[in-house]
Write an enzyme that holds these catalytic residues in place. Sequence first.
Site, PDB file in Angstrom:
ATOM      1  N   GLY A  29      -6.539  17.975   9.907  1.00 22.52           N
ATOM      2  CA  GLY A  29      -6.207  16.981  10.926  1.00 22.52           C
ATOM      3  C   GLY A  29      -4.846  17.269  11.535  1.00 22.52           C
ATOM      4  N   ASP A  83      -2.628  15.546   2.580  1.00 21.59           N
ATOM      5  CA  ASP A  83      -3.677  15.377   3.579  1.00 21.59           C
ATOM      6  C   ASP A  83      -3.426  14.104   4.374  1.00 21.59           C
ATOM      7  OD1 ASP A  83      -7.311  15.934   3.287  1.00 21.59           O
ATOM      8  OD2 ASP A  83      -5.973  15.792   5.034  1.00 21.59           O
ATOM      9  N   GLU A 105     -12.449  18.176   1.858  1.00 22.57           N
ATOM     10  CA  GLU A 105     -11.232  17.416   1.532  1.00 22.57           C
ATOM     11  C   GLU A 105     -11.392  16.652   0.223  1.00 22.57           C
ATOM     12  OE1 GLU A 105     -10.860  15.079   5.108  1.00 22.57           O
ATOM     13  OE2 GLU A 105      -9.115  16.245   5.694  1.00 22.57           O
TER      14      GLU A 105
HETATM   15  O1  LIG Z   1     -11.624  15.047   8.848  1.00 27.96           O
HETATM   16  C1  LIG Z   1     -10.426  14.910   9.072  1.00 27.96           C
HETATM   17  C2  LIG Z   1      -9.480  14.387   8.066  1.00 27.96           C
HETATM   18  O2  LIG Z   1     -10.038  13.441   7.212  1.00 27.96           O
HETATM   19  C3  LIG Z   1      -8.126  13.950   8.630  1.00 27.96           C
HETATM   20  O3  LIG Z   1      -7.199  14.020   7.572  1.00 27.96           O
HETATM   21  C4  LIG Z   1      -8.116  12.560   9.188  1.00 27.96           C
HETATM   22  O4  LIG Z   1      -9.118  12.458  10.195  1.00 27.96           O
HETATM   23  C5  LIG Z   1      -6.734  12.196   9.778  1.00 27.96           C
HETATM   24  O5  LIG Z   1      -6.456  13.069  10.843  1.00 27.96           O
HETATM   25  P1  LIG Z   1      -5.142  12.885  11.749  1.00 27.96           P
HETATM   26  O6  LIG Z   1      -3.953  13.224  10.877  1.00 27.96           O
HETATM   27  O7  LIG Z   1      -5.326  13.857  12.878  1.00 27.96           O
HETATM   28  O8  LIG Z   1      -5.100  11.441  12.205  1.00 27.96           O
END
Ligand SMILES: O=C[C@H](O)[C@H](O)[C@H](O)COP(=O)(O)O
Length: 236
Positions: A29, A83, A105
């Site tokens: 992400g 993450d 993940e």
């Molecule tokens: O599938 C994606 C993951 O779970 C990401 O960690 C989650 O969507 C958060 O992403 P972002 O940091 O871009 O908001």
Amino acid sequence: MSPAELKRAAAARAVGLVEDGMRLGLGTGSTATVFVELLGEKVRAGLKVVGVPTSEATRRAAEAAGIPLTTLDDTPDLDLTIDGADEIDPQLRLIKGGGGALLREKIVAAASRRMVVIVDGAKRVETLGRFPLPIEAVPFGLVATTLAVAAAIRSAGCAGPLTIRKDADGTPFHTDGGHLILDAGLGAIPDPEALARALVAVPGVVEHGLFLGLATGAIVAEAADGQPRIVTLGAA
Ligand SMILES: O=C[C@H](O)[C@H](O)[C@H](O)COP(=O)(O)O
């Protein structure tokens, strides 16, 4: 402050958790990608780590950053996973999978002694569910699986539309594992544990985006008088 500035502040704090010799899970992400880029700067300055990427996108980012990579088969016991999350509640329960990486993940997070989540303050909720819950399913028998998922959702006291995730060109989105994603617009999930149990019982469901009992801490960057204020939750 922009969300991007807040994500960078959270990611920068997380880099400070990384010690020489660590075996890392590298999340997916936009926030995790900033972490990977900042970690790469430390690696190029001599920090010795290895990482298991949680997606092909993160693999590419980590390779570009010069972070040595390994596989979970070669390194099945990880020290720390960093993450992002789509939502986080006060009990460190998460919704993840907004980018389609939830399966790898969750496998990587479960193989890690610690999982620290990095988010901007907008991801904090009292009750999970405002963000559509990703449910990863195999393409075979998707209609039957969708009906069974709808029944499972009802059995857990939730309700809402199920939408097959599409790419920008309107074709079904496929995960790195070749699966499809049903996004469940539930609005609120009063009992995440009950919903998780009901979903994993559905044949055809590979995984869901409820991460329960996996995060050991969180680094939350919130805007305060034009500056990022870092709030840590749990054992971040
Ligand atoms: O599938 C994606 C993951 O779970 C990401 O960690 C989650 O969507 C958060 O992403 P972002 O940091 O871009 O908001």
